[in-house]
Design a protein around this motif. Structure first.
Motif, PDB file in Angstrom:
ATOM      1  N   ALA A   1       0.828  -1.216   0.000  1.00  0.00           N
ATOM      2  CA  ALA A   1       0.000   0.000   0.000  1.00  0.00           C
ATOM      3  C   ALA A   1       0.859   1.261   0.000  1.00  0.00           C
ATOM      4  CB  ALA A   1      -0.934   0.001   1.210  1.00  0.00           C
ATOM      5  N   LYS A   2       1.985   1.217   0.727  1.00  0.00           N
ATOM      6  CA  LYS A   2       2.862   2.393   0.839  1.00  0.00           C
ATOM      7  C   LYS A   2       3.905   2.476  -0.269  1.00  0.00           C
ATOM      8  CE  LYS A   2       4.968   4.047   4.236  1.00  0.00           C
ATOM      9  NZ  LYS A   2       5.286   4.960   5.317  1.00  0.00           N
ATOM     10  N   GLU A   3       4.051   1.386  -1.050  1.00  0.00           N
ATOM     11  CA  GLU A   3       5.155   1.268  -2.010  1.00  0.00           C
ATOM     12  C   GLU A   3       6.483   1.418  -1.281  1.00  0.00           C
ATOM     13  OE1 GLU A   3       4.402   3.827  -5.406  1.00  0.00           O
ATOM     14  OE2 GLU A   3       2.263   3.349  -5.314  1.00  0.00           O
TER      15      GLU A   3
ATOM     16  N   VAL B   1       5.609  13.224   2.695  1.00  0.00           N
ATOM     17  CA  VAL B   1       5.336  13.905   3.961  1.00  0.00           C
ATOM     18  C   VAL B   1       4.384  13.058   4.820  1.00  0.00           C
ATOM     19  CG1 VAL B   1       4.395  16.005   4.987  1.00  0.00           C
ATOM     20  CG2 VAL B   1       5.642  16.128   2.798  1.00  0.00           C
ATOM     21  N   SER B   2       4.679  12.944   6.108  1.00  0.00           N
ATOM     22  CA  SER B   2       3.870  12.124   7.014  1.00  0.00           C
ATOM     23  C   SER B   2       2.534  12.801   7.319  1.00  0.00           C
ATOM     24  CB  SER B   2       4.632  11.886   8.318  1.00  0.00           C
ATOM     25  OG  SER B   2       5.884  11.306   8.060  1.00  0.00           O
ATOM     26  N   PRO B   3       1.481  12.008   7.602  1.00  0.00           N
ATOM     27  CA  PRO B   3       0.146  12.548   7.853  1.00  0.00           C
ATOM     28  C   PRO B   3      -0.097  12.878   9.326  1.00  0.00           C
ATOM     29  CG  PRO B   3       0.029  10.168   7.661  1.00  0.00           C
ATOM     30  CD  PRO B   3       1.490  10.529   7.561  1.00  0.00           C
TER      31      PRO B   3
ATOM     32  N   GLN C   1      16.854  11.228   1.323  1.00  0.00           N
ATOM     33  CA  GLN C   1      15.647  11.951   0.900  1.00  0.00           C
ATOM     34  C   GLN C   1      14.422  11.276   1.519  1.00  0.00           C
ATOM     35  OE1 GLN C   1      14.563  12.386  -3.256  1.00  0.00           O
ATOM     36  NE2 GLN C   1      13.200  14.049  -2.717  1.00  0.00           N
ATOM     37  N   HIS C   2      13.619  12.062   2.218  1.00  0.00           N
ATOM     38  CA  HIS C   2      12.476  11.521   2.933  1.00  0.00           C
ATOM     39  C   HIS C   2      11.593  12.720   3.300  1.00  0.00           C
ATOM     40  CE1 HIS C   2      11.590   7.642   5.246  1.00  0.00           C
ATOM     41  NE2 HIS C   2      10.485   8.350   5.313  1.00  0.00           N
ATOM     42  N   TYR C   3      10.366  12.447   3.748  1.00  0.00           N
ATOM     43  CA  TYR C   3       9.479  13.540   4.191  1.00  0.00           C
ATOM     44  C   TYR C   3       9.368  14.618   3.104  1.00  0.00           C
ATOM     45  CZ  TYR C   3      11.188  11.361   8.487  1.00  0.00           C
ATOM     46  OH  TYR C   3      11.572  10.470   9.443  1.00  0.00           O
TER      47      TYR C   3
ATOM     48  N   VAL D   1       5.629  15.099  14.935  1.00  0.00           N
ATOM     49  CA  VAL D   1       6.764  14.396  14.309  1.00  0.00           C
ATOM     50  C   VAL D   1       6.826  12.991  14.915  1.00  0.00           C
ATOM     51  CG1 VAL D   1       8.164  16.411  13.714  1.00  0.00           C
ATOM     52  CG2 VAL D   1       8.428  15.326  15.969  1.00  0.00           C
ATOM     53  N   GLU D   2       7.493  12.083  14.191  1.00  0.00           N
ATOM     54  CA  GLU D   2       7.536  10.684  14.608  1.00  0.00           C
ATOM     55  C   GLU D   2       8.291  10.510  15.917  1.00  0.00           C
ATOM     56  OE1 GLU D   2       8.221  11.931  11.683  1.00  0.00           O
ATOM     57  OE2 GLU D   2       7.202  10.777  10.109  1.00  0.00           O
ATOM     58  N   SER D   3       8.186   9.289  16.456  1.00  0.00           N
ATOM     59  CA  SER D   3       8.847   8.967  17.726  1.00  0.00           C
ATOM     60  C   SER D   3      10.367   9.043  17.605  1.00  0.00           C
ATOM     61  CB  SER D   3       8.441   7.552  18.155  1.00  0.00           C
ATOM     62  OG  SER D   3       8.781   6.618  17.150  1.00  0.00           O
TER      63      SER D   3
ATOM     64  N   PRO E   1       3.945   1.661  10.077  1.00  0.00           N
ATOM     65  CA  PRO E   1       4.751   2.808   9.666  1.00  0.00           C
ATOM     66  C   PRO E   1       3.846   4.029   9.602  1.00  0.00           C
ATOM     67  CG  PRO E   1       4.056   1.628   7.720  1.00  0.00           C
ATOM     68  CD  PRO E   1       3.423   0.917   8.914  1.00  0.00           C
ATOM     69  N   SER E   2       4.403   5.183   9.298  1.00  0.00           N
ATOM     70  CA  SER E   2       3.560   6.349   9.072  1.00  0.00           C
ATOM     71  C   SER E   2       2.682   6.096   7.843  1.00  0.00           C
ATOM     72  CB  SER E   2       4.423   7.595   8.886  1.00  0.00           C
ATOM     73  OG  SER E   2       5.443   7.363   7.926  1.00  0.00           O
ATOM     74  N   ALA E   3       1.450   6.635   7.865  1.00  0.00           N
ATOM     75  CA  ALA E   3       0.443   6.299   6.848  1.00  0.00           C
ATOM     76  C   ALA E   3       0.520   7.233   5.644  1.00  0.00           C
ATOM     77  CB  ALA E   3      -0.952   6.316   7.476  1.00  0.00           C
ATOM     78  N   ASN E   4       1.711   7.234   5.004  1.00  0.00           N
ATOM     79  CA  ASN E   4       1.927   8.030   3.797  1.00  0.00           C
ATOM     80  C   ASN E   4       2.588   7.133   2.762  1.00  0.00           C
ATOM     81  OD1 ASN E   4       4.110   8.641   6.039  1.00  0.00           O
ATOM     82  ND2 ASN E   4       5.170   8.554   4.068  1.00  0.00           N
ATOM     83  N   LEU E   5       2.600   7.574   1.503  1.00  0.00           N
ATOM     84  CA  LEU E   5       3.384   6.859   0.501  1.00  0.00           C
ATOM     85  C   LEU E   5       4.852   6.987   0.867  1.00  0.00           C
ATOM     86  CD1 LEU E   5       1.498   7.988  -2.720  1.00  0.00           C
ATOM     87  CD2 LEU E   5       1.465   5.708  -1.663  1.00  0.00           C
TER      88      LEU E   5
HETATM   89 MG    MG Z   1       7.595   7.288   7.844  1.00  0.00          MG
END
Ligand code: MG
Ligand code: TXA
Length: 328
Positions: A44-46, A139-141, A226-228, A168-170, A131-135
């Motif tokens: 789902a997230k690829e 950017v994280s939701p 590269q992320h977020y 922001v994430e843990s 994981p965070s619910a984004n592709l």
């Molecule tokens: Mg994430």
């Protein structure tokens, strides 16, 4: 989208995907002990399979379901910060599928500080990998609507628990036998607060500040340079005051959007601007960061100019996300 815990818990038990609110960001959950359900998260997230998942528990007493051993320093951190935005990487039990840990001998675990998330996990009766619910890479939701923007049609249920408090994430901390614990990712608990409880921690090295580092060196699997990332190019400055004449002109025309910490420097005009915290609060900046990036990405601008925030407390997590968002 639902606010009904029973519906969401039934879906988890049936091997389906459920996005749910936590205090950090929305997670995309599946039964952590069901490898085929976990595999659907990656689809789902690829998301690449080398990037391991965090296992979420309803209460700290459940840690023995997935971990073999909890070192004394980890116990102290659990005592001080669970439920909360702290993930610990600890030796895993064999029941945890390889897919969850990307084949590593350790599993990442946390207890979220969000009543709806804990009610969901408790009712499902299983640990929840999420994981965070984004592709992947995006950017994280921090709201249920953000989840729908990227994952609608790919997942069965979104459990709406309102906007995320931390944003922001843990923070992730790993324990290796005989060595000082290592911070793998800056996040919602400040390193200063952790160190006050368990002593000095080894910190991640920002690759950009260490040009001699081996290419591709990663502080943790999946922590890519590269992320977020918004889709628009993002330029990161130490402060907006150092924007050059061309950048200032593009900002004034509204061709570039601005992500400011407290506001604009004197003499700068910006029709498209997001201010993270006029009061200068790093907690507020963290809470607002991802939603602000999304609004700038959706605005009629060609790119985004952002400035760093002070590099202490939650500011380290904000700067880490901005640096990766800027990495082209
Ligand atoms: Mg994430
Ligand atoms: O706040 C959070 O941590 C959110 C919410 C949903 O709980 N989750 C989250 O998950 O940020 P995710 O998948 O976006 O980031 C998890 C990261 C991985 O990319 C990896 O860097 C690290 O956690 N990780 C997970 N398992 C690990 C392991 N066994 N060893 C080392 N690092 C691990």
């Amino acid at each position: 989208m639902t606010t009904d815990v029973a519906t969401a818990a039934d879906a988890l038990r049936a091997g389906k995907l459920v996005a749910f609110a936590t205090e950090t960001v929305y997670g995309l959950g599946a039964n952590a002990l069901d490898a085929s359900a976990v595999a659907r998260i990656f689809a789902a997230k690829e998301r690449p399979l080398f990037d391991p998942l965090i296992v979420h528990l309803a209460a700290r007493e459940a840690i023995g379901e997935v971990c073999n051993a909890v070192p004394p320093l980890a116990e102290r951190l659990i005592e001080a910060f669970w439920p909360g935005p702290l993930t610990l990487v600890l030796p895993r039990r064999d029941v945890v599928p390889d897919l969850v840990t990307a084949g590593l001998p350790d599993v990442a675990v946390r207890v979220p500080d969000h009543a709806l998330a804990r009610a969901l996990i408790a009712r499902a009766g299983v640990p929840v990998a999420a994981p965070s619910a984004n592709l992947f890479g995006r950017v994280s939701p921090t709201t249920a609507a953000h989840v729908m923007e990227q994952l609608d049609g790919r997942i069965e249920v979104v459990l709406d628990g309102g906007p995320c408090r931390v944003g922001v994430e843990s923070t992730i901390v790993a324990f290796d036998a005989g060595e000082r614990p290592r911070v793998l990712r800056y996040g919602g608990i400040a390193v200063e607060a952790l160190e006050a409880v368990c002593g000095t921690l080894a910190l991640p090295q920002a690759a950009a500040r260490h040009p001699g580092a081996a290419p591709g060196a990663q502080p943790a699997p999946g922590m890519l340079e590269q992320h977020y990332a918004p889709r628009k190019p993002l330029t990161l400055l130490d402060t907006l005051a150092e924007a050059d004449a061309a950048q200032r002109a593009a900002i004034a025309r509204g061709t570039l959007g601005v992500l400011a910490f407290r506001g604009l420097p004197p003499g700068c005009v910006a029709p498209v601007i997001e201010t993270l915290s006029a009061a200068g609060s790093l907690e507020e900046a963290a809470t607002r960061l991802f939603a602000a990036l999304r609004r700038l990405d959706a605005a009629a601008v060609a790119g985004i100019v952002a400035e760093r925030v002070p590099d202490s407390g939650l500011g380290r997590a904000v700067n880490d996300r901005l640096r990766r968002a800027a990495h082209a």
